[in-house]
Design an enzyme around this catalytic site. Structure first.
Site, short mmCIF file in Angstrom:
data_model
loop_
_atom_site.label_atom_id
_atom_site.label_comp_id
_atom_site.label_asym_id
_atom_site.label_seq_id
_atom_site.Cartn_x
_atom_site.Cartn_y
_atom_site.Cartn_z
N TYR A 81 0.84 -1.20 0.00
CA TYR A 81 0.00 0.00 0.00
C TYR A 81 0.87 1.25 0.00
O TYR A 81 0.57 2.22 -0.69
CB TYR A 81 -0.93 0.01 1.22
CG TYR A 81 -1.94 1.14 1.14
CD1 TYR A 81 -3.17 0.95 0.52
CD2 TYR A 81 -1.64 2.41 1.65
CE1 TYR A 81 -4.08 1.98 0.40
CE2 TYR A 81 -2.55 3.45 1.53
CZ TYR A 81 -3.76 3.24 0.91
OH TYR A 81 -4.66 4.26 0.78
N PHE A 100 -7.85 21.21 -24.63
CA PHE A 100 -8.10 19.79 -24.73
C PHE A 100 -9.33 19.50 -23.86
O PHE A 100 -9.54 20.13 -22.83
CB PHE A 100 -6.91 18.91 -24.32
CG PHE A 100 -7.25 17.46 -24.54
CD1 PHE A 100 -7.39 16.98 -25.82
CD2 PHE A 100 -7.54 16.61 -23.48
CE1 PHE A 100 -7.81 15.67 -26.06
CE2 PHE A 100 -7.95 15.31 -23.71
CZ PHE A 100 -8.09 14.84 -25.00
N THR A 101 -10.12 18.52 -24.28
CA THR A 101 -11.44 18.29 -23.68
C THR A 101 -11.38 18.14 -22.15
O THR A 101 -12.03 18.90 -21.43
CB THR A 101 -12.07 17.04 -24.31
OG1 THR A 101 -11.14 15.95 -24.21
CG2 THR A 101 -12.40 17.27 -25.78
N ASP A 158 1.51 20.32 -20.46
CA ASP A 158 0.80 19.06 -20.67
C ASP A 158 1.78 18.19 -21.45
O ASP A 158 1.94 18.34 -22.67
CB ASP A 158 -0.52 19.26 -21.43
CG ASP A 158 -1.27 17.94 -21.60
OD1 ASP A 158 -0.62 16.87 -21.56
OD2 ASP A 158 -2.49 17.95 -21.79
N LYS A 165 -0.04 7.56 -23.26
CA LYS A 165 0.41 7.89 -24.62
C LYS A 165 1.92 7.65 -24.72
O LYS A 165 2.36 6.50 -24.78
CB LYS A 165 0.05 9.34 -24.97
CG LYS A 165 -1.43 9.55 -25.31
CD LYS A 165 -2.28 9.74 -24.10
CE LYS A 165 -3.66 10.24 -24.41
NZ LYS A 165 -4.50 10.33 -23.21
N ARG A 178 -13.39 14.90 -33.94
CA ARG A 178 -12.74 15.99 -33.22
C ARG A 178 -13.21 17.29 -33.85
O ARG A 178 -12.50 17.93 -34.61
CB ARG A 178 -11.22 15.88 -33.26
CG ARG A 178 -10.63 14.66 -32.58
CD ARG A 178 -10.39 14.79 -31.08
NE ARG A 178 -11.53 14.63 -30.22
CZ ARG A 178 -11.45 14.30 -28.92
NH1 ARG A 178 -10.27 14.07 -28.36
NH2 ARG A 178 -12.52 14.23 -28.17
N PHE A 216 -19.09 14.22 -26.17
CA PHE A 216 -18.68 13.37 -27.29
C PHE A 216 -18.53 11.91 -26.90
O PHE A 216 -18.69 11.02 -27.71
CB PHE A 216 -17.37 13.88 -27.91
CG PHE A 216 -16.23 13.95 -26.92
CD1 PHE A 216 -16.06 15.06 -26.12
CD2 PHE A 216 -15.36 12.89 -26.78
CE1 PHE A 216 -15.04 15.12 -25.19
CE2 PHE A 216 -14.31 12.94 -25.86
CZ PHE A 216 -14.16 14.06 -25.06
N1 F0G Z 1 -4.04 15.86 -22.27
C1 F0G Z 1 -4.00 15.48 -23.56
C2 F0G Z 1 -3.25 16.30 -24.55
C3 F0G Z 1 -4.66 14.31 -23.96
O1 F0G Z 1 -4.60 13.94 -25.24
C4 F0G Z 1 -5.36 13.54 -22.99
C5 F0G Z 1 -6.09 12.34 -23.39
C6 F0G Z 1 -5.37 13.98 -21.68
C7 F0G Z 1 -4.70 15.14 -21.35
C8 F0G Z 1 -6.12 13.24 -20.59
O2 F0G Z 1 -5.47 12.08 -20.27
O3 F0G Z 1 -7.06 10.25 -20.95
O4 F0G Z 1 -5.14 9.82 -19.41
O5 F0G Z 1 -7.09 11.11 -18.64
N2 F0G Z 1 -6.37 12.06 -24.58
C9 F0G Z 1 -7.06 10.88 -25.05
C10 F0G Z 1 -7.25 10.98 -26.54
C11 F0G Z 1 -8.32 10.55 -24.33
O6 F0G Z 1 -7.86 10.07 -27.11
O7 F0G Z 1 -6.77 11.92 -27.16
P1 F0G Z 1 -6.25 10.74 -19.79
#
Ligand code: F0G
Length: 477
Positions: free
Chosen positions: A73, A125-126, A216, A259, A383, A450
């Protein structure tokens, strides 16, 4: 000299069979999924280019590392391995692991953003913007105009426009800007990189005003590759050195390790400030888990530590970006409208030019992603306006300049032959775009719509008319 190709710098030790389906099966699956590729079951998909997130094939060394998981843990040995890797390759002082990138974004946003603050960033970013808004902040776009221009071929379309950053500081005051969010290989712009000169300039301007810069770093290794390939003076430098230099201009980072770090799950927050680290370590306990695991198993952290070291190897990153470029070249040569230059993690098709007969209100990128799946079993992602969501004040649909379909390439998963099949599928549709029917929303969730929204074709039941029917429509027009 005769042509010398590169090939994937690995060979295949274990395979995962793919299932091929008929057009009728795919038509039924797409309709059951509400014409949203996120709602398909993955066993209905042939080539899955939905995302490069968590879809990586891990190496034999990473899998061996999984067996070395120390599932304590507190104070797992794997946490310390990860900390060493992050220190060595990213260079930040403090590491707080999280279950994935948005876990880190959540912590950072809660820690630093107060209601009424603004957070300038090089394109939204979303999930990042959603967490900024949940914390009471507002995102302000400071990316250069080239990023919004599908015709611009600038090599660093992810760059911040310094005059937009200055204007944000003048308008809101430095006191209202907790940090600037600087994204590497800007996802929503097509995976477009930022130059080292621009990163340094953003850092200098922010320093002048006492504003932090948070990276980021999700695709920072791919960005380092583009700097090496395109920016004068960086050709002889290693990816490792360039990555560390990028990070050195910033005060911390959020990172989705799913990624570039080559793992299926994981993320982290890094900061250099001791007091902020202390607060983050306290807050992570509430939302993710103890500060030495942050929602991850020990084995996940071990795989990540190994993945980070593999990610900066030149042969790896050249082949990774090279595979994306290979697909891009096939499409470009066929005249398919894609964002150029090709970015690091995928090909972004310009749905407005691909489907000129479908108005923006009928979500051409959503329709194209759905139709491509029915045509070929290739899964892609919208997108465009669906991803952009609604204005937080007026609740009106946002129609961003870019209305794109993303063919995202998982790392080390598919071969060149899969890229050939994908290109042929896209080109087939491109030659008969009138087969594709626009969509309307039938169900819209409140957050990040989305992912779970549902749609229906504006006419008929199919998003992709059979080839013959479309031909007879076209000739009777
Ligand atoms: N920042 C960027 C630039 C991203 O592309 C993503 C995720 C995140 C933050 C969030 O990270 O998914 O680990 O919580 N991108 C994915 C995509 C979902 O399909 O582009 P996460």
């Amino acid at each position: 000299m005769s042509k010398r190709s590169w090939a994937e710098p690995y060979k295949i030790k274990m395979i995962e069979p793919l299932r091929m389906t008929s057009p009728d099966e795919r038509d039924a699956a797409m309709s059951a999924a509400g014409f949203n590729t996120f709602l398909l079951r993955s066993d209905e998909v042939y080539i899955d280019l939905l995302t490069d997130s968590g879809t990586t094939a891990m190496s034999d060394r990473q899998w061996a590392g999984v067996m070395l998981g120390d599932e304590a843990y507190a104070g797992s040995a794997n946490y310390y391995h990860l900390e060493d890797a992050v220190h060595r390759y990213y260079g930040y002082k403090h590491l707080i692991p999280t279950h994935q990138g948005r876990g880190a974004e959540h912590l950072l946003s809660r820690l630093l953003i107060k209601p009424g603050d603004v957070v300038p960033g090089n394109m939204y970013f979303t999930t990042t913007r959603a967490h900024q808004e949940l914390a009471g902040g507002r995102f302000v776009d400071i990316i250069g105009d080239a990023a919004h221009d599908v015709n611009s071929k600038e090599p660093f379309k992810g760059n911040v426009d310094l005059s937009k950053l200055q204007a944000a500081i003048d308008t809101h005051g430095a006191g209202r800007i907790p940090y600037v969010c600087l994204q590497c290989c800007v996802n929503m712009a097509g995976g477009q990189p930022v130059s080292m000169a621009n990163i340094a300039a953003v850092s200098a301007l922010c320093k002048e005003h006492g504003i932090s810069v948070m990276l980021d770093a999700t695709r920072a290794v791919e960005n380092a590759y583009f700097i090496k390939a395109r920016e004068p003076g960086y050709g002889p430098r290693s990816i490792e050195e360039i990555l560390r230099e990028i990070c050195s201009y910033t005060d911390g980072c959020t990172n989705s390790a799913k990624k570039d770090c080559l793992v299926n799950i994981g993320g982290f927050l890094c900061v250099n400030d001791d007091a902020l680290a202390e607060e983050a370590r306290n807050m992570v306990v509430l939302f993710e888990g103890l500060h030495t695991y942050g929602g991850l198993a020990g084995r996940d952290m071990e795989a990540m530590a190994i993945g980070i070291a593999e990610s900066v190897q030149y042969d790896h990153i050249r082949a990774r970006v090279g595979q994306v470029e290979y697909l891009g070249t096939l499409l470009e040569n066929a005249g398919v409208p894609i964002i150029l230059p090709v970015g690091g993690h995928g090909i972004f098709i310009d749905a407005i030019r691909f489907l000129p007969h479908i108005p923006r209100e009928q979500f051409p990128a959503q329709a194209l992603a759905a139709a491509l799946f029915v045509e070929s079993g290739v899964r892609s992602m919208e997108r465009g306006a669906v991803s952009a969501g609604r204005d937080p004040d007026t609740r009106a649909n946002i129609f961003p300049k870019l209305e794109l379909v993303r063919l995202t390439i998982p790392r080390r998963v598919y071969t060149q032959a899969h890229m050939d099949v994908t290109a042929e599928s896209v080109i087939e549709l491109f030659n008969q775009p009138e087969r594709v029917v626009g969509l309307e929303i039938t169900h819209e969730p409140r957050y990040l719509r989305f992912f779970q929204a549902r749609f229906r074709p504006v006419t008929g039941e199919r998003v992709l008319k059979p080839a013959r029917e479309a031909l007879s429509c076209a000739s009777s027009n």
